[in-house]
Motif scaffolding. Structure first.
Motif, short mmCIF file in Angstrom:
data_model
loop_
_atom_site.label_atom_id
_atom_site.label_comp_id
_atom_site.label_asym_id
_atom_site.label_seq_id
_atom_site.Cartn_x
_atom_site.Cartn_y
_atom_site.Cartn_z
N GLU A 1 0.83 -1.20 0.00
CA GLU A 1 0.00 0.00 0.00
C GLU A 1 0.87 1.26 0.00
O GLU A 1 0.58 2.23 -0.71
CB GLU A 1 -0.93 0.00 1.22
CG GLU A 1 -2.00 -1.08 1.20
CD GLU A 1 -3.16 -0.76 0.28
OE1 GLU A 1 -3.12 0.28 -0.42
OE2 GLU A 1 -4.12 -1.55 0.25
N ARG B 1 2.35 2.01 -3.35
CA ARG B 1 1.45 2.70 -4.26
C ARG B 1 1.59 4.21 -4.12
O ARG B 1 1.58 4.94 -5.11
CB ARG B 1 0.00 2.29 -3.97
CG ARG B 1 -0.44 1.03 -4.69
CD ARG B 1 -1.90 0.74 -4.42
NE ARG B 1 -2.35 -0.38 -5.23
CZ ARG B 1 -3.44 -1.08 -4.99
NH1 ARG B 1 -4.20 -0.77 -3.93
NH2 ARG B 1 -3.80 -2.08 -5.78
N LYS C 1 4.39 5.38 -6.05
CA LYS C 1 4.22 5.09 -7.47
C LYS C 1 5.17 4.01 -7.98
O LYS C 1 5.37 3.87 -9.19
CB LYS C 1 4.33 6.36 -8.32
CG LYS C 1 3.17 7.32 -8.07
CD LYS C 1 2.99 8.30 -9.22
CE LYS C 1 1.71 9.11 -9.01
NZ LYS C 1 1.40 9.97 -10.15
N ARG D 1 1.42 0.84 -9.26
CA ARG D 1 0.35 1.68 -9.80
C ARG D 1 -0.98 1.29 -9.18
O ARG D 1 -1.12 0.22 -8.59
CB ARG D 1 0.30 1.50 -11.32
CG ARG D 1 1.53 2.02 -12.04
CD ARG D 1 1.81 1.29 -13.33
NE ARG D 1 2.23 -0.08 -13.10
CZ ARG D 1 2.98 -0.80 -13.94
NH1 ARG D 1 3.39 -0.25 -15.06
NH2 ARG D 1 3.31 -2.04 -13.67
N GLU D 2 -1.98 2.15 -9.37
CA GLU D 2 -3.30 1.86 -8.84
C GLU D 2 -3.88 0.60 -9.46
O GLU D 2 -4.70 -0.09 -8.85
CB GLU D 2 -4.25 3.05 -9.10
CG GLU D 2 -3.93 4.29 -8.27
CD GLU D 2 -4.02 4.02 -6.78
OE1 GLU D 2 -4.92 3.28 -6.35
OE2 GLU D 2 -3.18 4.57 -6.03
N THR D 3 -3.46 0.29 -10.68
CA THR D 3 -3.97 -0.90 -11.37
C THR D 3 -3.27 -2.18 -10.94
O THR D 3 -3.73 -3.28 -11.28
CB THR D 3 -3.82 -0.74 -12.90
OG1 THR D 3 -2.45 -0.41 -13.18
CG2 THR D 3 -4.72 0.35 -13.43
#
Length: 793
Positions: A661, A664, A667, A670-672
């Protein structure tokens, strides 16, 4: 079957608040209730304080600070009505039967019909817990014993009572496995269940045998650590970690319920030394110290160790020298048969512990696998007791036979299970399937949990598609191949770079997609620094240059391969390992993944595209959140600078994500990208993601990026000078970070010029080659290789 969407935890002590935090880690809303603290105006003071402690702990109980928002704090007087919203209610109050039963009556009056209730007890049997309570409550009740800290410890011991409904037990087991990431071990309703029944015996035996034999805590932990496959805390370090005062409490609870014939009754004895340590506040790390303590001599901190005979402390030696520890490299039998004090201690502790474990099956578990799983996941042993017995064997003689013969030779009883297994190993492989020796005789297949996948299972039936000394390719089926790094700590060397380049045409020809992952504790600790230092020491600069270019080529090959590449990410992915992850189409990460670009710690910068990829993600797309750190506060924001500053802080301060987490936020993920809670499911999820991406896959478009050039470089250099002036950066930090600023600003460019990825890679290569030739960077690399710690020069 009950679908668990919301959970309540009653009791906000260390365990209760830790369980609540981990529920939130899994994205589950959770209600945390406790008593109203006398004299406290804030009626939720206990639960709110507990959440704050979980946030402040190092490491924290939450995988991300935002997860704490999923916890609703309340109290047992005003907020019992919230239980009607909950599907699972976990009781984690005092280990006193009358207290627990009083809580159960309150729960039963407030809960919704069919909700599941469980106790986190570690000592009280389930038949006692439900005695006198309504049958409907008993049907919905079970024990779910988490281990501390719940975020990190995989074991969940689950006990069902005679009345527990099967679908409730199945619902909790599945939820805990898939959603919470736990390894489920079904235990019988016996004292201490499995892990603590054996673990407490082992610890007490380790303590008493050390005193009897005159072994020091340092020697004991050196023996009962890595040579046996046990964490380096060994016996005495673990005592200090869990709290020396906790052992008498657990022992007394177990003695209240253990059978009269149990060997623990004969073994248990609280030494006078331990009684005095507890009375004096030497209860371990939470107290003034324990068997080990930190003392000050002026400004210098000295680690001291207690003398088990006199109770006096003295400075701890640098390294324990025992021939038996060296002999252990040849195998476990070499350790326990060695005639020095370490070998005698190893045999005394292991023989007693393994024989005790073997004598408890089938009393505490239906088979040996549950016992081994419990000790691996609950105490972090590399091998369970029965696996250790097998490891005592040789080609000529099984471990069972050798161990039984040694016990007989010493006049000790041989457990019935071992007599029944005479001439056999306790584990075997048949037709590519793992099997274990069953209590009734013969072998039974070990069936992995549905939806799990580990390379160890693939290797039982397949040979690698391709292999070299540091990497292997494995066919996972369904057109997906897995690249496994196999070097020491999966450090990236020339063989791995070679395999990364060879794999692209191979996959393109015969497969649909590539997963990069392994079963190891860590994805990769980065580039092989020893190789780089060796080349630098003989001024083989062209070899280092070629290695950087080869790595850049390999990473770009992954990024623009004509098929999907997915990283199956677990544990640490540092430096070059992180750069591999950054160049994959997608990542499926274990929640406890710790990626980071840490090259500045060894006086270098990411040279295989790490700077490039972070710039593309932060500057090329939507800017990330402003850093808010020391550097951010010193750089005027505007235009691309907030995003550049974020990258500068991430790389320049060698930040490592504390979880998937947090990665994320950085970066790096990624969120995906996906996150999997259970370690044994990460590879399966990565494979599924790769299959999904392969359908109609198209390679990404080449990226270009606009960077501000000189103005940004000046701003970043001013910031690093400010850090140096404030004592937050060393002289060589300044050298490295100013070179990093040159890359991140784009070198001799301006915002009107679109830079290609290759131009950024060329900048990385140029800066890397300049830094590797500096004395400061070479000193950092050498120090890291020698000590495992960064040099602050």
């Amino acid at each position: 079957m009950v679908e668990i969407k919301k959970v309540a935890v009653l009791g906000s002590g260390v365990m209760g608040s830790g369980i609540a935090a981990h529920m939130a880690n899994a994205g589950i809303p959770v209600v945390l209730l406790d008593i109203v603290k006398a004299g406290e105006k804030n009626r939720n003071a206990l639960t709110e304080g507990a959440v704050e402690k979980q946030l402040a702990a190092k490491p924290p109980g939450f995988v991300h600070k935002n997860k704490a928002k999923l916890v609703t704090c309340g109290n047992l007087e005003d907020n019992l009505g919230l239980l009607k919203e909950c599907d699972w209610i976990v009781e984690a109050v005092l280990e006193k039967l009358e207290v627990k039963q009083d809580v159960y009556r309150k729960i039963d009056a407030a809960r919704k019909p069919g909700s599941i209730v469980s106790s986190n007890t570690s000592t009280l049997p389930i038949h006692e817990l439900v005695k006198g309570l309504p049958p409907a409550f008993a049907k919905d009740f079970m024990i779910t014993h988490f281990f501390n800290p719940p975020r990190f410890m995989r074991l969940l011991e689950v006990v069902k009572g005679e009345q527990t409904r099967a679908d409730a037990f199945e619902a909790i087991s599945k939820f805990a496995d898939v959603t919470l990431g736990k390894g489920i071990v079904e235990c019988k309703d016996t004292p201490g269940f499995i892990a603590n029944r054996i673990g407490v015996y082992w610890l007490m035996l380790g303590l008493l045998e050390a005193i009897r034999l005159g072994v020091t805590p340092e020697q004991a932990d050196a023996v009962m650590g890595k040579p046996v496959g046990i964490p380096k805390t060994g016996v005495f370090g673990l005592f200090d970690l869990i709290g020396i005062d906790l052992m008498p409490l657990i022992a007394r609870e177990m003695l209240n319920t253990l059978p009269e014939s149990d060997p623990f009754r004969v073994l248990y004895n609280e030494p006078e030394l331990v009684k005095k340590m507890i009375a004096d506040g030497y209860t371990g790390r939470k107290g003034k110290g324990g068997f080990y303590r930190i003392n000050k001599q002026g400004e210098k901190k000295i680690k001291e160790v207690i003398n088990l005979q006199t109770g006096e402390y003295s400075a701890q030696g640098k390294k324990v020298e025992l021939a038996s520890v060296d002999a252990a490299k040849s195998g476990l039998r070499a350790l326990v048969t060695h005639d020095d004090i370490g070998g005698k201690y190893a045999w005394a502790v292991l023989s007693g512990t393994l024989a005790y474990a073997a004598s408890l099956v089938p009393e505490i578990a239906d088979g040996i696998t549950g016992v081994d799983d419990a000790m691996r996941m609950g105490y972090n042993w590399k091998y369970g007791p029965f696996e250790l017995i097998d490891r005592l064997g040789t080609k000529e003689q099984t471990g069972v036979d050798w161990f039984a013969a040694k016990l007989k030779e010493e006049g000790k009883p041989v457990p019935a299970l071992l007599e029944k297994a005479a001439g056999k190993t306790l584990y075997t492989v048949d037709a590519g399937k793992r099997q274990f020796f069953a209590v009734g005789g013969g072998y039974t297949p070990i069936i992995p949990p549905t939806g799990s996948l580990m390379l160890a299972d693939i290797k039982l039936t397949k040979k690698p598609v391709q292999k070299n000394p540091s990497a292997s390719l494995w066919d996972l089926g369904d057109g997906i191949v897995c690249l496994e790094l196999t070097s020491k700590m999966n450090s990236v060397d020339l063989d791995i770079l070679s395999m990364l380049q060879q794999v692209v045409p191979l996959v393109q020809k015969d497969f649909k997609g590539l997963v990069i992952g392994n079963d190891a504790d860590n994805f990769s600790v980065g580039a092989n620094l020893g190789l780089i230092l060796m080349a630098a020491n003989v001024a083989a600069w062209s070899q280092i240059s070629d290695m950087i270019k080869q790595g850049q080529s390999a990473m770009m090959g992954l990024k623009y391969a004509p098929f999907p590449v997915v990283a199956s990410l677990s544990g640490m992915a540092l430096g070059g390992g992180c750069e591999i992850v950054l160049h994959c189409d997608a990542v499926q990460a274990h929640i406890e993944a710790y990626p980071g670009l840490v090259e500045v710690g060894v006086g270098l910068i990411p040279g295989w595209g790490g700077c490039k990829e972070m710039l593309v993600r932060h500057v090329g797309g939507k800017a990330g959140k402003e850093g808010g750190g020391f550097i951010s506060n010193m750089i005027a924001t505007g235009g691309a600078m907030p995003a550049l500053t974020k990258v500068f802080e991430t790389i320049g301060m060698a930040k490592v994500g504390g979880s998937a987490e947090e990665a994320r936020d950085m970066k790096i993920l990624r969120e995906t990208d996906g996150i999997t809670m259970n370690r044994v499911r990460v590879l399966a999820d990565a494979k599924a993601k790769c299959i999904a991406l392969a359908n109609g896959y198209k390679s990404p478009e080449p990226a270009t990026i606009h960077l501000p050039g000189g103005t940004a470089k000046v701003a970043m250099c001013m910031a690093i000078d400010g850090m140096a002036a404030a004592g937050k950066a060393t002289p060589h930090d300044v050298v490295v970070c100013k070179q990093l600023a040159n890359i991140l600003s784009g070198g001799d460019t301006d915002m009107s010029e679109a830079l290609t990825e290759q131009q950024l890679l060329d900048l990385e290569h140029e800066v890397f080659m300049q830094l590797i030739k500096t004395k400061g960077s070479l000193a950092r690399i050498e120090h890291m290789l020698e000590t495992g710690k960064p040099l602050r020069n």
